[in-house]
Design a protein around this motif. Sequence first.
Motif, PDB file in Angstrom:
ATOM      1  N   LEU A   1       1.930  12.761  40.534  1.00 19.23           N
ATOM      2  CA  LEU A   1       1.656  13.939  39.704  1.00 19.23           C
ATOM      3  C   LEU A   1       2.543  13.931  38.468  1.00 19.23           C
ATOM      4  CD1 LEU A   1       1.287  16.929  42.199  1.00 19.23           C
ATOM      5  CD2 LEU A   1      -0.468  15.921  40.736  1.00 19.23           C
ATOM      6  N   PHE A   2       3.840  13.695  38.687  1.00 16.86           N
ATOM      7  CA  PHE A   2       4.750  13.665  37.544  1.00 16.86           C
ATOM      8  C   PHE A   2       4.387  12.522  36.589  1.00 16.86           C
ATOM      9  CE2 PHE A   2       7.703  16.436  39.949  1.00 16.86           C
ATOM     10  CZ  PHE A   2       8.076  17.300  38.930  1.00 16.86           C
ATOM     11  N   ALA A   3       3.972  11.377  37.157  1.00 21.27           N
ATOM     12  CA  ALA A   3       3.634  10.244  36.294  1.00 21.27           C
ATOM     13  C   ALA A   3       2.413  10.565  35.437  1.00 21.27           C
ATOM     14  CB  ALA A   3       3.397   8.994  37.135  1.00 21.27           C
ATOM     15  N   ILE A   4       1.402  11.206  36.057  1.00 21.42           N
ATOM     16  CA  ILE A   4       0.217  11.576  35.271  1.00 21.42           C
ATOM     17  C   ILE A   4       0.600  12.643  34.250  1.00 21.42           C
ATOM     18  CG2 ILE A   4      -2.092  12.583  35.384  1.00 21.42           C
ATOM     19  CD1 ILE A   4      -2.352  11.319  38.167  1.00 21.42           C
ATOM     20  N   GLY A   5       1.465  13.573  34.675  1.00 20.66           N
ATOM     21  CA  GLY A   5       1.967  14.582  33.732  1.00 20.66           C
ATOM     22  C   GLY A   5       2.637  13.912  32.545  1.00 20.66           C
ATOM     23  N   PHE A   6       3.395  12.848  32.815  1.00 21.80           N
ATOM     24  CA  PHE A   6       4.032  12.103  31.737  1.00 21.80           C
ATOM     25  C   PHE A   6       2.991  11.583  30.767  1.00 21.80           C
ATOM     26  CE2 PHE A   6       4.649   7.809  30.152  1.00 21.80           C
ATOM     27  CZ  PHE A   6       5.819   7.903  29.439  1.00 21.80           C
ATOM     28  N   VAL A   7       1.958  10.908  31.284  1.00 20.13           N
ATOM     29  CA  VAL A   7       0.960  10.302  30.391  1.00 20.13           C
ATOM     30  C   VAL A   7       0.318  11.389  29.530  1.00 20.13           C
ATOM     31  CG1 VAL A   7      -1.199   9.013  30.299  1.00 20.13           C
ATOM     32  CG2 VAL A   7       0.529   8.406  31.993  1.00 20.13           C
TER      33      VAL A   7
ATOM     34  N   MET B   1       9.820  14.036  32.553  1.00 21.62           N
ATOM     35  CA  MET B   1       8.752  13.983  33.551  1.00 21.62           C
ATOM     36  C   MET B   1       8.802  12.653  34.291  1.00 21.62           C
ATOM     37  SD  MET B   1       7.155  16.870  33.502  1.00 21.62           S
ATOM     38  CE  MET B   1       5.464  16.983  34.010  1.00 21.62           C
ATOM     39  N   ALA B   2       9.038  11.563  33.546  1.00 23.25           N
ATOM     40  CA  ALA B   2       9.084  10.250  34.192  1.00 23.25           C
ATOM     41  C   ALA B   2      10.311  10.135  35.092  1.00 23.25           C
ATOM     42  CB  ALA B   2       9.109   9.147  33.129  1.00 23.25           C
TER      43      ALA B   2
END
Lengths: 247, 107, 619
Positions: free
Chosen positions: C352-358, C400-401
């Motif tokens: 979730l955090f990784a997608i939030g980062f993108v 976020m990452a």
Amino acid sequence: MAHAEAAAHGGEHEETSTGLNHRKLLMWAFLGSDCMFFGSLIATYVVYFGRSKVGPFPEDVFSIPTTSVSTFVLLMSSMSMVLAYAALNRGSIKGFRIWIASTAIMGMTFLAFQVFEFTDFANHEVHLDCVEIRTNEAAIEELTDYEKTFVDECVEGVDEFEEQHGLTPRTNLFGTTFFTLTGFHGAHVTLGVIWLLSLLFFSFTRGGVTPARSLDVDLAALYWHFVDVVWIVIFTVVYLFGVFPGI
Amino acid sequence: MAEQIQTETQSDSSVHTGHPTPLTYFKVAMTLSVITAIEVGIFYIEDLGLGIIPILVVLSTAKFAMVAMFYMHLRYDAKLFTGFFVGGLVLALSIGLSVLALFKFFA
Amino acid sequence: MTTLAIPLPKRPAHPTGVLAWLTTIDHKKIGILYGVTAFVLFITGGLEALYMRFQLAQPGQDFVSPEVFNQLFTMHATTMIFLGVMPLGAAFFNFVIPLQIGARDVAFPRLNAFSYWTFLAGAILLKLSWFLGGAPNAGWFGYAPITGSDFNPGHGIDYWAVSLQVLGIASLAAAFNFIVTIVNMRAPGMSLMRMPLFTWMTLVTSFLLVLAFPVITVALIELMFDRFFGMNFFSIGAGANPLLWQHLFWIFGHPEVYILILPAMGIVSEIIPTFSRKPLFGYPVVVLSGVIIGFMGWMVWSHHMFTVGLGPVANSVFALTTMAIAVPTGVKIFNWIGTMWNGSIDLRTPMLFAIGFVFLFIIGGLSGVMHSSAASDAQQQDTYFIVAHIHYVLFGGSIMAIAAGAYYWFPKMTGRLMDERMGKLNFWLVFMGMNISFFPMHFLGLDGMPRRIHSYDSAMGWDLWNLVSSAGAVVLAAGILVTIINMVRSAKQGEKAGADPWDGRTLEWSIPSPPPEYNFEQIPTVHGKDAFWMQKRQRVSTVPVAGASGDSHDIHLPQPSYWPLIASIGLLIGAYGLVYSATWTGIIVGAVGLATTVVSVYAWSFEPVNEPVEGAAGH
């Protein structure tokens, strides 16, 4: 991991991904990084070149013959350093001691020149031969820009004008940038001399400096030569370009 | 002690093939001195004008390169070392020249 | 301190408790120290931000004085960049890199400990300034000449400059260490193009660090010399040009931006393939884009200076390079999306955090491209639009990452998983809070609200969005609070993770969680990218390397050492003295600190690598 630190103490045969020694790789990365350090200092010096509002200027204080001698001494110290390393690799501790001591002495000579130069600049005096200036129009053309600003001091009855106008880091942009750049180079040389003297000292202790641990000397040598090449740049950019008429 | 020397000689022949001799170092030192003498000599020829700049740049680059190649052994050592050093050097040079250009130093 | 030094060359044999942490040279413990310290400092930086948001929530408030407000924004930014994001990245470098490349430690374990303690020294020094006469107040970029002693008497700027120098030493030492570690200590078979992406990005970041930090070092030296010795680097009266500071600062500052974001990109490039159960789409292209970003990061610095009057030619050149650097960044984003495409996506918290980062990084990247047009930037310079942009790339991007990485590697560090339900709550609070807080800043900026102002008049029409932004900050703070609770609770009573909770792809998942002190019982042999994944799926045999024995009793690790800590304490004392170097007390304190460091460095050099271990064959 154990082998990594064991290797750090001189063993040249270690298994690393590249086959290169950790410490030597570190030293080269450091030297690449130090290029950026001196690059920034030199850029600062050059950006401010010719922008000082008051004198003295480079042509007032620099003495090319003197600095040529100290440059020569530093160049020769590099040869002496490489011979110290070669002697150690041949297994001649005695040769190593002689050459490393002479390297350190030449380094200290260079520093002595720098101390002399710095004090000389700080005590710089403007000296005008007023008799010559009054009688010979061409004599004024021979003066530096800074000296010309004092020509008016040659009033009737004054045969010789002499006044102290030293160059310090606070005097002008030239003083600020010159002393900072050459001062940091001098600090590098000082650190190098301490390093060389430490190696000389530990060559007298048991197992301190041995052919098997020649890497310790190799690293100090790389550092020393780097300090030398930085001076090659400074000598040309700061000293020779600094005083050349027309630049 | 003798043993250590023994190992070192072995490693010397296997690792640093074609290592220069003290004579090479001496020759390099002589060349460096001569170039420095030429630099200082040229400096006193005022007829050259601004032409002195490229000459001095070439001469001091030659000195720099000789110390790096012979005394710092880059000529005989792993290419990666050269890469690390020259990388920093070239970056410093390009950024330094860009800054001078931005300050209209060459204008 | 010196009493520790008396048994001179002896290394602490088997320290326990606090002493074990003080003398540790184990990269995993150092990584955890980095992480915990940086997280605490990150929270202090967050509190500084909250003060500012309270002050700006309503027009014309006087919640904090203008003087304190100046110190708040300076400290907030300096803290977040140098004490928050950078060391949080370093925490992952330390913990993860040796595990990912199949090594037992970093190349220079004691230097690694020195990096951490020196970072702590710099952090203490910077934060102390709040209590010792006022924090720095000239912005994190400290433009000349407002940092000069004429305009800025007092010691705030001195603390800022000196502590940044100390932090620089810490960063440089760490970066040299990681360059050598990654270049030299990879497991057999792990060629450069088989390295995990996070390792790659750490390598690029480390090169940026060692090349960029010397420049800020010189700039700070010049500032310090002006302040301490009355030199003229930035005194306009003597003919100096204050733009010199801006150039030197941004020549460092722009690579620094990539120092902050490349590790984040590396983390995300690990997490997205793992939770999409697909290899990273276009691995070589992603690597190459990272390297190109690192390289081009040197060519764009003047886009921070479009409005200072560099002239149309310079502005056009830097506008073009800035637009060009968006290309490799865009390539990476497409590769992450390509990795997720058709993958069997598992929406656990790290993902979730990784997608939030993108998602958020795209927004920050797009507003960045808007600034790259010099003409358009002239409207945006020094407005809240820039504040919005920087928070989308540094919070939406880096933080976020880092949060994704924390959820991802927490089980490896502690042996326990973080709670998934709280994790989801954590993500949504942070994601919503972040957007509510920072998105309205775009509107405020385009409406002309300058950054760094202490208060504003209601007639300006900025009331609504400032209030929304402040409300978002509270939501965001709640999200961070959930992070803290989740971490503390999970570390104690979280679900046991096992070696490989995520069905991971890289070598760190092949060893127990938490890993034993020596990491790998046998140094693995690598046969391709995603080494552990291959090992699990294709049953590639891992032939032990010659010399690496299977018996863990034969693994010699270097013993702990006091000297890195003492050398850093010396630096802290010396730097404190330097701040007051105009007084004799300052000079004496500085000299004591310097002497401590010098003695430590000598003692360090002559410390035996290992005390003879019982029954161990000599190396």
